[in-house]
Every structure is written in C-alpha cells, then in structure tokens.
Write an enzyme that holds these catalytic residues in place. Structure first.
Site, mmCIF file in Angstrom:
data_model
loop_
_atom_site.group_PDB
_atom_site.id
_atom_site.type_symbol
_atom_site.label_atom_id
_atom_site.label_comp_id
_atom_site.label_asym_id
_atom_site.label_seq_id
_atom_site.Cartn_x
_atom_site.Cartn_y
_atom_site.Cartn_z
ATOM 1 N N LYS A 91 6.583 -0.284 -13.830
ATOM 2 C CA LYS A 91 7.923 -0.819 -13.566
ATOM 3 C C LYS A 91 8.322 -1.697 -14.739
ATOM 4 C CE LYS A 91 8.367 -3.592 -9.895
ATOM 5 N NZ LYS A 91 8.573 -3.512 -8.431
ATOM 6 N N GLY B 92 0.771 -1.249 0.000
ATOM 7 C CA GLY B 92 0.000 0.000 0.000
ATOM 8 C C GLY B 92 0.796 1.289 0.000
HETATM 9 C C1 LIG Z 1 6.411 -4.660 -5.659
HETATM 10 S S1 LIG Z 1 4.790 -5.046 -5.135
HETATM 11 C C2 LIG Z 1 4.015 -3.475 -5.080
HETATM 12 C C3 LIG Z 1 4.441 -2.593 -3.937
HETATM 13 C C4 LIG Z 1 3.565 -1.353 -3.837
HETATM 14 N N1 LIG Z 1 3.751 -0.453 -4.970
HETATM 15 C C5 LIG Z 1 3.822 -0.555 -2.578
HETATM 16 O O1 LIG Z 1 4.315 0.549 -2.658
HETATM 17 O O2 LIG Z 1 3.495 -1.035 -1.499
HETATM 18 C C6 LIG Z 1 4.105 -5.796 -6.583
HETATM 19 C C7 LIG Z 1 2.698 -6.338 -6.413
HETATM 20 O O3 LIG Z 1 2.162 -6.738 -7.694
HETATM 21 C C8 LIG Z 1 1.136 -7.676 -7.401
HETATM 22 N N2 LIG Z 1 0.665 -8.390 -8.595
HETATM 23 C C9 LIG Z 1 1.348 -9.270 -9.356
HETATM 24 N N3 LIG Z 1 0.562 -9.737 -10.344
HETATM 25 C C10 LIG Z 1 -0.647 -9.131 -10.221
HETATM 26 C C11 LIG Z 1 -1.879 -9.207 -10.949
HETATM 27 N N4 LIG Z 1 -2.013 -10.009 -12.012
HETATM 28 N N5 LIG Z 1 -2.918 -8.443 -10.546
HETATM 29 C C12 LIG Z 1 -2.792 -7.627 -9.467
HETATM 30 N N6 LIG Z 1 -1.653 -7.517 -8.726
HETATM 31 C C13 LIG Z 1 -0.591 -8.260 -9.100
HETATM 32 C C14 LIG Z 1 1.824 -8.597 -6.381
HETATM 33 O O4 LIG Z 1 0.872 -9.336 -5.648
HETATM 34 C C15 LIG Z 1 2.615 -7.592 -5.526
HETATM 35 O O5 LIG Z 1 1.956 -7.298 -4.324
#
Ligand SMILES: C[S@@+](CC[C@H](N)C(=O)[O-])C[C@H]1O[C@@H](n2cnc3c(N)ncnc32)[C@H](O)[C@@H]1O
Length: 250
Positions: free
Chosen positions: A156, A55
């Site tokens: 990203k 989050g």
């Molecule tokens: C690096 S984390 C994000 C961190 C976030 N930006 C923060 O600041 O807290 C990447 C996220 O992408 C999510 N993710 C991966 N594939 C996804 C999908 N198909 N749909 C939704 N979320 C996805 C993962 O579950 C993970 O929590």
C-alpha cells in the site's frame, strides 16, 4: 444493532459484503481486486502477509494458494488464528520477527510478499504519509531478503513526498511495477497499491549494494527533505528517518 453500525454498513457495500462472505475486513476485497487484475497468487505459493490484522488478506491468500500453499501473516497486533495460515505477532522491522518468519519458511523462499501495512494514523496527512513511506520501504527491503527471483511484492502507498523514490527503488528490483487503485479503495483517494512483479535476479546497476531505504533517503535529500538533520532551536520541522515532526517555536 447501533445506529452507527447501520449507517456505516449502508454506506459501505464492501463492509457489508465482507460480513456476508465471512471475511474479517473489507480490505479483503482490495486484495481480491488486485488479484483479479494481476493474478498475483498461484496455487502452492509461499506468501508473507505483512500487517495482516485482522486477517482479511490472510484469508484470501489461503483461499487462493490452496492446500499446498504456505501463508504467514505478521502484525504488531494479536490476530485470531486463520485456518491454513501461520500467524505471528511482531514488528516487521525487528530481526527477531524476521527470524521467526524464516523458521516457519524452513528454507523455502517466498513467491509473494503482501503489505497492507499502515501506521496508527495521527490524522495529520504529512506525518501519516511519511511514516507509511518508511514502513513500505522497510517492507520492500524485507521482501528482497526472502523473495524468489521472479517473485511479486505488493504494498500500500499513500500519495505524497518521497513516493517517486520508492517507485524508483522498486523499478530497480522488479521488471514490472504498476500502481493500482482497487475499486474497494476508491473512497480513499490517496491510497493506492504498488504491484511489483518479476523480481530481478540482481538489482539494476545503480541500485547494487544499496538498500531501498538508502535509495529513498537519497531521493528525499534530492527533493529537499533533509532526512538526517537534528532538532534545531529555530526550526519548525524536525526530521527523523523519513518522518517529519512539527515543532513549535519557543
Ligand atoms: C490496514 S491494516 C491491515 C488489514 C489487513 N490487510 C486485512 O485485510 O485484514 C494495517 C496493519 O499494519 C500493521 N502494522 C503497522 N506497523 C507494523 C509493523 N511495524 N509490523 C507489523 N505490522 C504493522 C497494523 O498493526 C495494522 O493492523
């Protein structure tokens, strides 16, 4: 306090700062630095944060868009509520998730789509990079269905095969596309962000009628990655979508 926690915090000033400022992730500083450089968030904006767990980016989006902003976060994982935002659990690749987002937007178009989306890492760079490319491309297509003309898309990306295809697809849809590595990312040399500003009212000629996914697939084919081949007995690499899986010879 465990020794590991202490060592990680001592080594990582962003993690320490995130904790002291109440952000849920060190990634919050990546978005802050992207915003400092490009001023992507305006007061009152409607923002979708894709891959929002835990989050941090959602917190920054709420802060910057203010009380008149509308922030929706979505992630595969369950995310604790963020005050001022609507959080959904779902896969951004599923129609059902898109419909739930649209219900919240209630007819409003988005000003900004943020994607810090990342696959569950396998530790094999090529596999992780190709899945990440697929996710970012999918999110670009989602953004194209919801962004207002003039809107912004940030995703990203991991350097590697096919990235140029994604950048081309973005350049066909936005007038200004730049790569940016925030300071908070620089310990991870392969991670950068693609900042795409000013969504064109219609894509450039060569992209009309095509999805970003179709363009990236065509690019992969052009650079010799056969994205449609089936598993064959004597191959060592199996390709599905953008993903390349290693397969042992029998
Ligand atoms: C690096 S984390 C994000 C961190 C976030 N930006 C923060 O600041 O807290 C990447 C996220 O992408 C999510 N993710 C991966 N594939 C996804 C999908 N198909 N749909 C939704 N979320 C996805 C993962 O579950 C993970 O929590």
């Amino acid at each position: 306090m465990s020794k590991r926690w202490y060592q990680e915090n001592r080594r990582d000033p962003w993690r320490r700062q995130a904790k002291s400022k109440g952000y849920r992730s060190r990634s919050a500083f990546k978005l802050k630095q992207i915003h400092e450089r490009f001023e992507i968030i305006r007061v009152g904006d409607a923002i979708l944060d894709v891959g929002c767990h835990p989050g941090g980016w959602t917190q920054v989006s709420v802060e910057e868009s203010g009380a008149d902003g509308l922030v929706v976060g979505v992630d595969l994982k369950s995310t604790s509520p963020v005050e001022g935002a609507s959080i959904l659990q779902g896969d951004i690749g599923l129609i059902d998730t898109l419909e739930r987002i649209e219900e919240i937007l209630d007819g409003r178009q988005l000003n900004l789509v943020l994607s810090d989306i990342s696959p569950k890492l396998t530790g094999r760079y090529d596999t992780d990079q190709s899945i990440s490319l697929e996710l970012s491309t999918m999110t670009l297509d989602v953004a194209m269905g919801m962004l207002v003309p003039g809107g912004t898309f940030v995703t990203k990306i991991f350097q590697g095969v096919g990235i140029e295809g994604l950048i081309e697809a973005a350049r066909d849809r936005f007038s200004n596309v730049q790569r940016f590595a925030p300071l908070a990312s620089r310990n991870s040399s392969s991670e950068t962000y693609l900042v795409c500003r000013n969504r064109l009212p219609v894509p450039r000629q060569r992209a009309r009628g095509l999805t970003a996914n179709e363009q990236v697939q065509a690019h992969l084919t052009k650079v010799g990655v056969n994205v449609e081949s089936e598993t064959e007995e004597d191959t060592t690499e199996v390709v599905k979508g953008f993903r390349r899986f290693s397969k042992k010879d029998d």
